[in-house]
Design a protein around this motif. Structure first.
Motif, PDB file in Angstrom:
ATOM      1  N   ASP A  25      52.113  54.466  61.515  1.00  0.00           N
ATOM      2  CA  ASP A  25      52.257  53.289  62.383  1.00  0.00           C
ATOM      3  C   ASP A  25      51.059  53.110  63.306  1.00  0.00           C
ATOM      4  O   ASP A  25      51.110  52.315  64.234  1.00  0.00           O
ATOM      5  N   ARG A  26      49.976  53.853  63.065  1.00  0.00           N
ATOM      6  CA  ARG A  26      48.799  53.775  63.918  1.00  0.00           C
ATOM      7  C   ARG A  26      47.534  53.670  63.075  1.00  0.00           C
ATOM      8  O   ARG A  26      47.386  54.372  62.070  1.00  0.00           O
ATOM      9  N   THR A  55      44.749  48.214  79.170  1.00  0.00           N
ATOM     10  CA  THR A  55      44.055  47.498  78.105  1.00  0.00           C
ATOM     11  C   THR A  55      42.787  48.263  77.747  1.00  0.00           C
ATOM     12  O   THR A  55      41.937  48.502  78.603  1.00  0.00           O
ATOM     13  N   LYS A  61      50.724  52.950  71.805  1.00  0.00           N
ATOM     14  CA  LYS A  61      51.013  51.635  71.224  1.00  0.00           C
ATOM     15  C   LYS A  61      51.374  50.644  72.335  1.00  0.00           C
ATOM     16  O   LYS A  61      52.052  50.984  73.296  1.00  0.00           O
ATOM     17  N   ASN A  62      50.876  49.419  72.186  1.00  0.00           N
ATOM     18  CA  ASN A  62      51.163  48.345  73.143  1.00  0.00           C
ATOM     19  C   ASN A  62      50.635  48.627  74.552  1.00  0.00           C
ATOM     20  O   ASN A  62      51.122  48.066  75.530  1.00  0.00           O
ATOM     21  N   GLY A  63      49.647  49.514  74.656  1.00  0.00           N
ATOM     22  CA  GLY A  63      49.023  49.754  75.953  1.00  0.00           C
ATOM     23  C   GLY A  63      49.795  50.663  76.881  1.00  0.00           C
ATOM     24  O   GLY A  63      49.392  50.867  78.029  1.00  0.00           O
ATOM     25  N   ARG A  64      50.889  51.216  76.430  1.00  0.00           N
ATOM     26  CA  ARG A  64      51.728  52.067  77.282  1.00  0.00           C
ATOM     27  C   ARG A  64      51.071  53.427  77.512  1.00  0.00           C
ATOM     28  O   ARG A  64      50.543  54.039  76.590  1.00  0.00           O
ATOM     29  N   THR A  70      50.849  49.958  81.988  1.00  0.00           N
ATOM     30  CA  THR A  70      50.147  49.686  80.739  1.00  0.00           C
ATOM     31  C   THR A  70      48.657  49.509  81.009  1.00  0.00           C
ATOM     32  O   THR A  70      48.253  49.165  82.119  1.00  0.00           O
ATOM     33  N   GLU A  81      43.638  53.066  66.966  1.00  0.00           N
ATOM     34  CA  GLU A  81      44.735  53.285  67.922  1.00  0.00           C
ATOM     35  C   GLU A  81      44.917  54.769  68.222  1.00  0.00           C
ATOM     36  O   GLU A  81      45.188  55.148  69.369  1.00  0.00           O
TER      37      GLU A  81
END
Length: 258
Positions: free
Chosen positions: A70-71, A6, A86-89, A4, A75
């Motif tokens: 959803d974005r 950031t 999503k979620n840094g993945r 992941t 994002e």
């Protein structure tokens, strides 16, 4: 591949005029987005090889199975320019190195265009790296499997860049070519490609020695080289043909400087 990252979001401008949305569509087409996400943005499987893996582009529409609703725009921009979802993945096989330098204006017009296209109901296709694909990734031969590892996530993106026949703008356009031709644009085997795909050509000054600016642009527009031979798949000349004259002249100028 499960790593992941950031990434600090950057405010992305929104566009609604028909002229800006038309430019967003041209960017989608000319930068080869449809090669993985299909002409309608619904996604498609573009590699299906038992050894390399099965790789499918996401559905970028607002339909069932799509990611658009959803974005946020911010994002989506992170996915495009950083290869992070999503979620840094990390996004698998997203060639974000091609788009990491895209300006806020261009990425904004691209995203605004995506939000304007008709929704398509289509579930996400398979994304499953194969055994050879995983091995080649581990030894550094297919970095595009996790392009997020190759990108500076602290970079400040330009708000815009005026299209001019200049080295600066030519380098900006040439980013689109790095996914196949390599970061140094000297060509060679295309990372992640099945063995039957031909290697990418050297597009530096040496590799383009038999071209002039006129024949270079003509080849991109028609898919035929100066000697009459046809450019083979996967050279996406149909997409690149939508580059403007200014973009192609600037690209030629930059390639000649290498």
């Amino acid at each position: 591949m499960g790593k992941t990252f950031t990434v600090k979001p950057t405010k992305i401008p929104k566009y609604v005029s028909s002229l800006d949305l038309s430019e967003g569509k041209r960017l989608y087409q000319s930068r080869g987005c449809g090669d993985c996400h299909d002409v309608d943005g619904s996604g498609k499987t573009f590699i299906n090889d038992p050894a390399i893996g099965t790789i499918s582009g996401a559905n970028l529409t607002a339909g069932k199975g799509g990611i658009l609703l959803d974005r946020s725009d911010e994002e989506l921009a992170i996915g495009i320019r950083h290869g992070v979802g999503k979620n840094g993945r990390a996004l698998i096989f997203m060639p974000a190195t091609d788009f990491q330098s895209m300006t806020n204006e261009d990425v904004g017009k691209l995203i605004s265009y995506l939000r304007s296209v008709p929704p398509v109901d289509k579930e996400q296709g398979v994304i499953k790296p194969g055994p050879l694909g995983r091995l080649l990734f581990v030894i550094g031969e297919i970095p595009v499997f996790v392009s997020a590892e190759q990108i500076d996530h602290d970079v400040t993106h330009l708000d815009n860049l005026k299209p001019t026949v200049s080295l600066e703008y030519g380098k900006y356009v040439a980013s689109t070519c790095t996914g196949c031709h390599g970061m140094k644009l000297v060509g060679g085997p295309i990372q992640g490609a099945p063995p039957e795909w031909p290697p990418a050509q050297d597009i530096t000054k040496v590799g383009l020695a038999k071209y002039t600016e006129v024949t270079f642009i003509q080849s991109i527009r028609t898919g035929k080289r100066p000697d009459g031979s046809e450019m083979k798949f996967p050279m996406p000349w149909q997409s690149l043909a939508k580059l403007t004259d200014t973009e192609l002249k600037a690209l030629w100028l930059y390639l000649q400087s290498i």
